[in-house]
Design an enzyme around this catalytic site. Structure first.
Site, PDB file in Angstrom:
ATOM      1  N   VAL A 298       3.466   4.238  -1.222  1.00 30.28           N
ATOM      2  CA  VAL A 298       3.660   5.014  -2.190  1.00 30.28           C
ATOM      3  C   VAL A 298       5.153   5.391  -2.353  1.00 30.28           C
ATOM      4  CG1 VAL A 298       1.391   5.568  -2.562  1.00 30.28           C
ATOM      5  CG2 VAL A 298       2.822   6.985  -1.408  1.00 30.28           C
ATOM      6  N   ASP A 299       6.011   5.084  -1.304  1.00 29.98           N
ATOM      7  CA  ASP A 299       7.590   5.577  -1.360  1.00 29.98           C
ATOM      8  C   ASP A 299       8.449   4.760  -2.195  1.00 29.98           C
ATOM      9  OD1 ASP A 299       8.027   3.067  -0.160  1.00 29.98           O
ATOM     10  OD2 ASP A 299       7.637   3.964   2.118  1.00 29.98           O
TER      11      ASP A 299
ATOM     12  N   GLU B  72       1.830  -3.446  16.803  1.00 30.69           N
ATOM     13  CA  GLU B  72       0.548  -3.583  17.766  1.00 30.69           C
ATOM     14  C   GLU B  72      -0.489  -4.409  16.950  1.00 30.69           C
ATOM     15  OE1 GLU B  72      -0.097   0.645  18.096  1.00 30.69           O
ATOM     16  OE2 GLU B  72      -1.259   0.748  16.193  1.00 30.69           O
TER      17      GLU B  72
ATOM     18  N   HIS C 209      -1.858   1.537  -3.922  1.00 33.72           N
ATOM     19  CA  HIS C 209      -2.009   2.889  -4.142  1.00 33.72           C
ATOM     20  C   HIS C 209      -1.087   3.728  -4.890  1.00 33.72           C
ATOM     21  CE1 HIS C 209      -3.837   1.817   0.136  1.00 33.72           C
ATOM     22  NE2 HIS C 209      -4.596   1.385  -0.744  1.00 33.72           N
TER      23      HIS C 209
ATOM     24  N   GLN D  31       0.813  -0.921   0.044  1.00 34.83           N
ATOM     25  CA  GLN D  31       0.121  -0.050  -0.061  1.00 34.83           C
ATOM     26  C   GLN D  31       0.680   1.089   0.057  1.00 34.83           C
ATOM     27  OE1 GLN D  31      -3.300  -0.632   3.068  1.00 34.83           O
ATOM     28  NE2 GLN D  31      -1.751  -1.966   3.423  1.00 34.83           N
TER      29      GLN D  31
ATOM     30  N   ASN E  80       3.221  -6.842  13.111  1.00 31.38           N
ATOM     31  CA  ASN E  80       2.966  -5.626  13.492  1.00 31.38           C
ATOM     32  C   ASN E  80       3.406  -5.288  14.966  1.00 31.38           C
ATOM     33  OD1 ASN E  80       1.431  -2.918  13.967  1.00 31.38           O
ATOM     34  ND2 ASN E  80       0.155  -3.465  11.992  1.00 31.38           N
TER      35      ASN E  80
ATOM     36  N   ALA F 255       8.786  -5.195  11.925  1.00 30.46           N
ATOM     37  CA  ALA F 255       9.110  -5.612  10.946  1.00 30.46           C
ATOM     38  C   ALA F 255      10.726  -5.673  10.577  1.00 30.46           C
ATOM     39  CB  ALA F 255       8.548  -4.987   9.630  1.00 30.46           C
TER      40      ALA F 255
ATOM     41  N   GLY G 104       3.248  -4.625   8.948  1.00 29.67           N
ATOM     42  CA  GLY G 104       3.106  -3.215   9.048  1.00 29.67           C
ATOM     43  C   GLY G 104       1.950  -2.478   8.557  1.00 29.67           C
ATOM     44  N   THR G 105       0.806  -3.005   8.377  1.00 31.87           N
ATOM     45  CA  THR G 105      -0.156  -2.153   8.110  1.00 31.87           C
ATOM     46  C   THR G 105      -1.415  -2.269   9.244  1.00 31.87           C
ATOM     47  OG1 THR G 105      -2.178  -2.104   6.499  1.00 31.87           O
ATOM     48  CG2 THR G 105      -1.111  -4.379   6.725  1.00 31.87           C
TER      49      THR G 105
HETATM   50  P1  OAD Z   1      -0.915   2.902   8.832  1.00 31.00           P
HETATM   51  O1  OAD Z   1      -0.010   4.208   9.176  1.00 31.00           O
HETATM   52  O2  OAD Z   1      -2.425   2.840   8.889  1.00 31.00           O
HETATM   53  O3  OAD Z   1      -0.366   1.939   9.634  1.00 31.00           O
HETATM   54  C1  OAD Z   1       0.785   1.501   9.864  1.00 31.00           C
HETATM   55  C2  OAD Z   1       0.923   0.122  10.763  1.00 31.00           C
HETATM   56  O4  OAD Z   1       2.161  -0.094  10.929  1.00 31.00           O
HETATM   57  C3  OAD Z   1       0.489   0.452  12.338  1.00 31.00           C
HETATM   58  O5  OAD Z   1      -0.551  -0.426  12.552  1.00 31.00           O
HETATM   59  C4  OAD Z   1       1.601   0.121  13.131  1.00 31.00           C
HETATM   60  O6  OAD Z   1       1.510  -0.162  14.385  1.00 31.00           O
HETATM   61  C5  OAD Z   1       2.607  -0.407  12.079  1.00 31.00           C
HETATM   62  N1  OAD Z   1       4.014  -0.098  12.501  1.00 31.00           N
HETATM   63  C6  OAD Z   1       4.670   0.951  12.746  1.00 31.00           C
HETATM   64  N2  OAD Z   1       6.120   0.712  12.878  1.00 31.00           N
HETATM   65  C7  OAD Z   1       6.360  -0.560  12.525  1.00 31.00           C
HETATM   66  C8  OAD Z   1       7.406  -1.403  12.371  1.00 31.00           C
HETATM   67  N3  OAD Z   1       8.593  -0.918  12.708  1.00 31.00           N
HETATM   68  N4  OAD Z   1       7.261  -2.683  12.188  1.00 31.00           N
HETATM   69  C9  OAD Z   1       5.921  -3.363  12.024  1.00 31.00           C
HETATM   70  N5  OAD Z   1       4.756  -2.503  12.106  1.00 31.00           N
HETATM   71  C10 OAD Z   1       5.054  -1.136  12.231  1.00 31.00           C
HETATM   72  O7  OAD Z   1      -0.406   2.465   7.383  1.00 31.00           O
HETATM   73  P2  OAD Z   1      -1.250   1.618   6.456  1.00 31.00           P
HETATM   74  O8  OAD Z   1      -1.990   0.493   6.927  1.00 31.00           O
HETATM   75  O9  OAD Z   1      -0.086   1.306   5.397  1.00 31.00           O
HETATM   76  O10 OAD Z   1      -3.598   5.399   1.897  1.00 31.00           O
HETATM   77  O11 OAD Z   1      -2.243   2.554   5.874  1.00 31.00           O
HETATM   78  C11 OAD Z   1      -3.039   2.223   4.849  1.00 31.00           C
HETATM   79  C12 OAD Z   1      -3.573   3.387   3.745  1.00 31.00           C
HETATM   80  O12 OAD Z   1      -3.947   4.454   4.716  1.00 31.00           O
HETATM   81  C13 OAD Z   1      -2.156   4.055   3.195  1.00 31.00           C
HETATM   82  O13 OAD Z   1      -1.710   3.478   1.910  1.00 31.00           O
HETATM   83  C14 OAD Z   1      -2.754   5.595   2.957  1.00 31.00           C
HETATM   84  C15 OAD Z   1      -3.367   5.610   4.394  1.00 31.00           C
HETATM   85  O14 OAD Z   1      -4.402   6.523   4.393  1.00 31.00           O
HETATM   86  C16 OAD Z   1      -3.819   6.531   1.243  1.00 31.00           C
HETATM   87  O15 OAD Z   1      -3.095   7.574   1.408  1.00 31.00           O
HETATM   88  C17 OAD Z   1      -4.928   6.618   0.269  1.00 31.00           C
END
Ligand code: OAD
Length: 281
Positions: A140-141, A254, A156, A138, A252, A270, A226-227
């Site tokens: 975009v980087d 959490e 995305h 997901q 993840n 991760a 990590g989502t």
């Molecule tokens: P989120 O920011 O919603 O979630 C990031 C997840 O990564 C969280 O559940 C954290 O607990 C976890 N996390 C953080 N650091 C971590 C690490 N070092 N190792 C493992 N887990 C870690 O990001 P996405 O789920 O990617 O869409 O968000 C989905 C979409 O929502 C994105 O693509 C974006 C956003 O709005 C758009 O912009 C359209």
């Protein structure tokens, strides 16, 4: 089947049945011992399943890039704590104020330009070279691409690609432009305003990406890494994989709505857990 390809947020009210609960039951004395031995056992189990798998699918979110310095969207320092998605990540927002939206994307592009892939990206890139592996992100980087991931499915889009906001025939196909800073770029073909070629809330994902991601759910092992697992249709893929009989696992920091649905959930980073799994392969 994933029918609705529009991007959407849906919080599931599922109970967290992962490590935390174990810790509560067992009491404070044994927390660290139990936590590390449970995590070790789960790492071993995932490694075993990957070793046996013919088809492995990994789906990633912003947490995979966190150790590289790319901010996540949710959580304590998440972007959506400081900014409103409605003002910055929707077609309406761009129509209302393209300058503001471009300023935000340009700021993120500058930030990401200074980031490098971390150990999680590196492991995923290595696995992607194994026949039968699919990687869906997901993010975009494009840090997965920088790490050398093959056959990446970018649900995305990419922050490094632009498209014509006026949808002129050739400008509808995204082009790469990695200049930073970038001040309100225009379509080189028709001169209308260009937009970031990312999927905004309320927009549809590219049909080819959804089809590729959906077919990758027919796998033996599906890892979600990590989502926050709340943005659909991406968040539905792990459930689709389960329906196909895949062994499912989450990594993840959490618990998420996916934690109680997967076979194994590991609460850890991760960049530490993926290399630990890789060492056992
Ligand atoms: P989120 O920011 O919603 O979630 C990031 C997840 O990564 C969280 O559940 C954290 O607990 C976890 N996390 C953080 N650091 C971590 C690490 N070092 N190792 C493992 N887990 C870690 O990001 P996405 O789920 O990617 O869409 O968000 C989905 C979409 O929502 C994105 O693509 C974006 C956003 O709005 C758009 O912009 C359209």
């Amino acid at each position: 089947m994933i029918d609705d390809v529009r991007i959407d947020c849906a919080m599931c009210a599922m109970l967290n049945r992962s490590i935390n609960r174990f810790i509560e039951i067992d009491g404070a004395m044994d927390i660290s011992m139990h936590t590390s031995s449970i995590i070790d056992a789960r790492i071993q189990l995932i490694a075993e399943r990957i070793r046996e798998a013919t088809r492995l699918t990994i789906m990633t979110g912003a947490g995979v890039s966190a150790a590289s310095g790319v901010p996540t969207f949710r959580g304590q320092d998440g972007l959506w704590r400081q900014y409103r998605a409605e003002d910055l990540a929707t077609p309406d927002a761009f129509a209302r104020n393209p300058r503001l939206v471009w300023e935000w994307y340009d700021w993120r592009r500058q930030l990401i330009a200074g980031c490098r892939p971390n150990a999680a990206h590196d492991v995923i890139a290595r696995w992607s070279k194994r026949h039968g592996t699919a990687v869906i992100t997901q993010n975009v980087d494009d840090l997965h691409l920088a790490a050398g991931t093959q056959g990446l499915i970018r649900l995305h889009g990419s922050i490094w690609e632009l498209a014509c906001w006026g949808r002129c025939p050739q400008g509808a196909t995204p082009w790469r432009d990695d200049r930073v800073p970038l001040d309100q770029p225009r379509c080189p073909l028709c001169g209308q305003l260009a937009r970031p070629a990312v999927v905004w809330f309320g927009e549809s994902l590219r049909r080819e990406d959804v089809e590729a991601a959906t077919s990758a759910t027919a796998c033996d092992v599906f890892l979600t890494v990590g989502t926050s697992a709340i943005v659909y249709p991406a968040a539905g893929l792990v459930h689709e994989a389960r329906r196909h009989g895949a062994f499912t696992a989450e990594i993840n920091l959490e618990a998420t709505p996916a934690s109680s649905a997967v076979d194994v959930a590991i609460q850890g980073s991760a960049e530490e857990i993926l290399p630990a799994i890789h060492r056992l392969l």
